[in-house]
Design a protein around this motif. Structure first.
Motif, mmCIF file in Angstrom:
data_model
loop_
_atom_site.group_PDB
_atom_site.id
_atom_site.type_symbol
_atom_site.label_atom_id
_atom_site.label_comp_id
_atom_site.label_asym_id
_atom_site.label_seq_id
_atom_site.Cartn_x
_atom_site.Cartn_y
_atom_site.Cartn_z
ATOM 1 N N LEU A 182 36.776 26.205 40.613
ATOM 2 C CA LEU A 182 36.244 27.560 40.706
ATOM 3 C C LEU A 182 34.904 27.589 41.423
ATOM 4 O O LEU A 182 34.595 28.550 42.135
ATOM 5 C CB LEU A 182 36.105 28.185 39.313
ATOM 6 C CG LEU A 182 37.383 28.376 38.497
ATOM 7 C CD1 LEU A 182 37.123 29.344 37.353
ATOM 8 C CD2 LEU A 182 38.535 28.863 39.351
ATOM 9 N N ASP A 183 34.089 26.552 41.242
ATOM 10 C CA ASP A 183 32.811 26.490 41.952
ATOM 11 C C ASP A 183 33.035 26.484 43.461
ATOM 12 O O ASP A 183 32.271 27.101 44.210
ATOM 13 C CB ASP A 183 32.034 25.236 41.550
ATOM 14 C CG ASP A 183 31.383 25.373 40.181
ATOM 15 O OD1 ASP A 183 31.327 26.513 39.668
ATOM 16 O OD2 ASP A 183 30.943 24.340 39.627
ATOM 17 N N ALA A 187 35.607 27.843 45.000
ATOM 18 C CA ALA A 187 36.031 29.196 45.367
ATOM 19 C C ALA A 187 34.831 30.121 45.482
ATOM 20 O O ALA A 187 34.727 30.900 46.439
ATOM 21 C CB ALA A 187 37.024 29.729 44.332
ATOM 22 N N ASN A 188 33.912 30.046 44.523
ATOM 23 C CA ASN A 188 32.713 30.886 44.574
ATOM 24 C C ASN A 188 31.853 30.566 45.792
ATOM 25 O O ASN A 188 31.319 31.460 46.448
ATOM 26 C CB ASN A 188 31.894 30.721 43.291
ATOM 27 C CG ASN A 188 32.556 31.372 42.090
ATOM 28 O OD1 ASN A 188 33.192 32.415 42.209
ATOM 29 N ND2 ASN A 188 32.432 30.746 40.926
ATOM 30 N N VAL A 211 42.699 35.017 44.557
ATOM 31 C CA VAL A 211 41.650 34.784 43.572
ATOM 32 C C VAL A 211 40.445 35.621 43.977
ATOM 33 O O VAL A 211 40.096 35.703 45.148
ATOM 34 C CB VAL A 211 41.290 33.276 43.466
ATOM 35 C CG1 VAL A 211 40.723 32.728 44.763
ATOM 36 C CG2 VAL A 211 40.321 33.040 42.311
ATOM 37 N N GLU A 254 36.396 37.422 42.753
ATOM 38 C CA GLU A 254 35.175 37.122 42.003
ATOM 39 C C GLU A 254 35.352 37.391 40.515
ATOM 40 O O GLU A 254 34.799 36.687 39.675
ATOM 41 C CB GLU A 254 34.013 37.958 42.556
ATOM 42 C CG GLU A 254 33.511 37.461 43.895
ATOM 43 C CD GLU A 254 32.324 38.263 44.396
ATOM 44 O OE1 GLU A 254 32.222 39.449 44.042
ATOM 45 O OE2 GLU A 254 31.502 37.710 45.141
ATOM 46 N N CYS A 312 37.966 36.887 38.892
ATOM 47 C CA CYS A 312 38.750 35.772 38.347
ATOM 48 C C CYS A 312 37.894 34.542 38.091
ATOM 49 O O CYS A 312 38.205 33.731 37.214
ATOM 50 C CB CYS A 312 39.875 35.383 39.305
ATOM 51 S SG CYS A 312 41.123 36.653 39.610
ATOM 52 N N THR A 313 36.837 34.376 38.874
ATOM 53 C CA THR A 313 36.078 33.126 38.852
ATOM 54 C C THR A 313 34.733 33.230 38.144
ATOM 55 O O THR A 313 34.080 32.220 37.907
ATOM 56 C CB THR A 313 35.821 32.642 40.289
ATOM 57 O OG1 THR A 313 35.060 33.630 41.005
ATOM 58 C CG2 THR A 313 37.138 32.393 41.018
ATOM 59 N N LYS A 314 34.291 34.447 37.823
ATOM 60 C CA LYS A 314 32.984 34.633 37.192
ATOM 61 C C LYS A 314 33.116 35.514 35.958
ATOM 62 O O LYS A 314 34.062 36.292 35.828
ATOM 63 C CB LYS A 314 32.006 35.290 38.179
ATOM 64 C CG LYS A 314 31.713 34.449 39.416
ATOM 65 C CD LYS A 314 30.760 35.200 40.349
ATOM 66 C CE LYS A 314 30.454 34.383 41.586
ATOM 67 N NZ LYS A 314 29.550 35.117 42.517
ATOM 68 N N PRO A 334 37.241 33.988 33.267
ATOM 69 C CA PRO A 334 37.510 32.543 33.243
ATOM 70 C C PRO A 334 37.201 31.906 31.885
ATOM 71 O O PRO A 334 37.885 30.959 31.482
ATOM 72 C CB PRO A 334 36.605 31.990 34.347
ATOM 73 C CG PRO A 334 35.571 33.032 34.573
ATOM 74 C CD PRO A 334 36.248 34.332 34.289
ATOM 75 N N VAL A 352 41.578 27.032 40.583
ATOM 76 C CA VAL A 352 41.992 28.337 41.098
ATOM 77 C C VAL A 352 43.350 28.759 40.550
ATOM 78 O O VAL A 352 43.561 29.912 40.184
ATOM 79 C CB VAL A 352 42.005 28.314 42.644
ATOM 80 C CG1 VAL A 352 42.717 29.538 43.198
ATOM 81 C CG2 VAL A 352 40.576 28.232 43.184
#
Length: 199
Positions: free
Chosen positions: A58-59, A61-62, A86, A88, A90-92, A96, A112
Motif C-alpha cells: 500500500l505504501d 500505491a500511495n 485501488v 486513496e 482504499c489505502t488510507k 485498510p 493492493v
C-alpha cells in the motif's frame, strides 16, 4: 540507422535564475451539449493511466499516486488484464485498518489486492464504436440513466477481447460545460469511485 540528411533541431539550455514551472493539469476545451462525445472522453490511448500490480504494498500505491498526482490506480496482471482499481480511500484511513483487522494481519502486511475494488463490481462500460457521431449530451444522459458519475470506454481486439481505451468522468464534463452540476450524488461502485475521489 537514420539517414544522415536529418539535421538536428535548434536547442538551448535552461537559463540560471529563470523559473521553469511544471505544467498545469489540462481540463479540456469548453464544450456544449451538441459537441462530439469524444471531446470529453479521457483517452487512455493517448495518456496511459497509472497502473500497479496486485501484490504491491500500500505504501507503494500511495507513493505512485502522489508521484503521478492521481487519486486512483488501475490494477493489472502480468498479461496486462484489468483486475480492479485501488483508490486513496482504499489505502488510507479507516478502510485498510478495518480490512487488516478482518484478515487478522497487521496493516503493514496489506497489499493492493487486499483492498482494491474488483473490476466486476458494477463496472459500466460504453463501446468506442457506439461513440461515433454521439454528442456530449448523450454521454450525460447515459451517466444519469446508469446513476453513476463515470464509466469506462472499451473497444475490441482481433480476438474480441475488451481493450480499455478511455473513460468518461462527469466532474470533468461539468467543468468543460462551464461548471454546472448535471446529476445528483449516487452510491459508490467500481466505476464511481474513480470519479468521486478524483474531485
Amino acid at each position: 540507422m537514420l539517414d544522415s540528411h536529418f539535421k538536428p533541431l535548434s536547442w538551448t539550455r535552461l537559463r540560471r535564475g529563470v523559473p521553469c514551472y511544471l505544467p498545469k493539469a489540462v481540463v479540456g476545451a469548453r464544450v456544449g451539449a451538441d459537441s462530439p462525445a469524444l471531446a470529453v472522453m479521457t483517452d487512455f490511448r493517448r495518456f496511459a493511466p497509472a497502473t500497479i500490480a496486485r501484490d504491491a504494498a500500500l505504501d507503494e500505491a500511495n507513493r505512485l499516486m502522489t508521484l503521478c498526482d492521481v487519486h486512483y490506480l488501475l490494477v493489472g496482471d502480468e498479461q496486462r488484464q484489468l483486475l480492479g482499481i485501488v483508490t486513496e480511500a482504499c489505502t488510507k484511513g479507516h478502510r485498510p485498518l478495518a480490512t487488516a483487522h478482518a484478515m487478522g494481519i497487521r496493516p503493514g502486511e496489506l497489499v493492493v489486492g487486499n483492498v482494491m475494488i474488483n473490476k466486476h463490481d458494477d463496472a459500466e462500460v460504453v463501446h468506442l464504436r457506439d461513440l461515433e457521431g454521439a454528442k456530449v449530451g448523450q454521454v450525460v444522459a447515459t451517466l444519469k440513466q446508469l446513476g453513476t458519475p463515470s464509466c469506462l470506454v472499451v473497444e475490441h481486439d482481433e480476438s474480441d477481447n475488451h481493450i480499455l481505451c478511455g473513460a468518461f468522468f462527469l466532474h470533468q464534463i461539468e467543468r468543460q460545460l462551464g461548471g454546472e452540476s448535471t446529476t445528483e450524488e449516487v452510491a459508490h461502485t467500481f466505476s464511481q469511485v474513480v470519479n468521486s475521489l478524483g474531485r
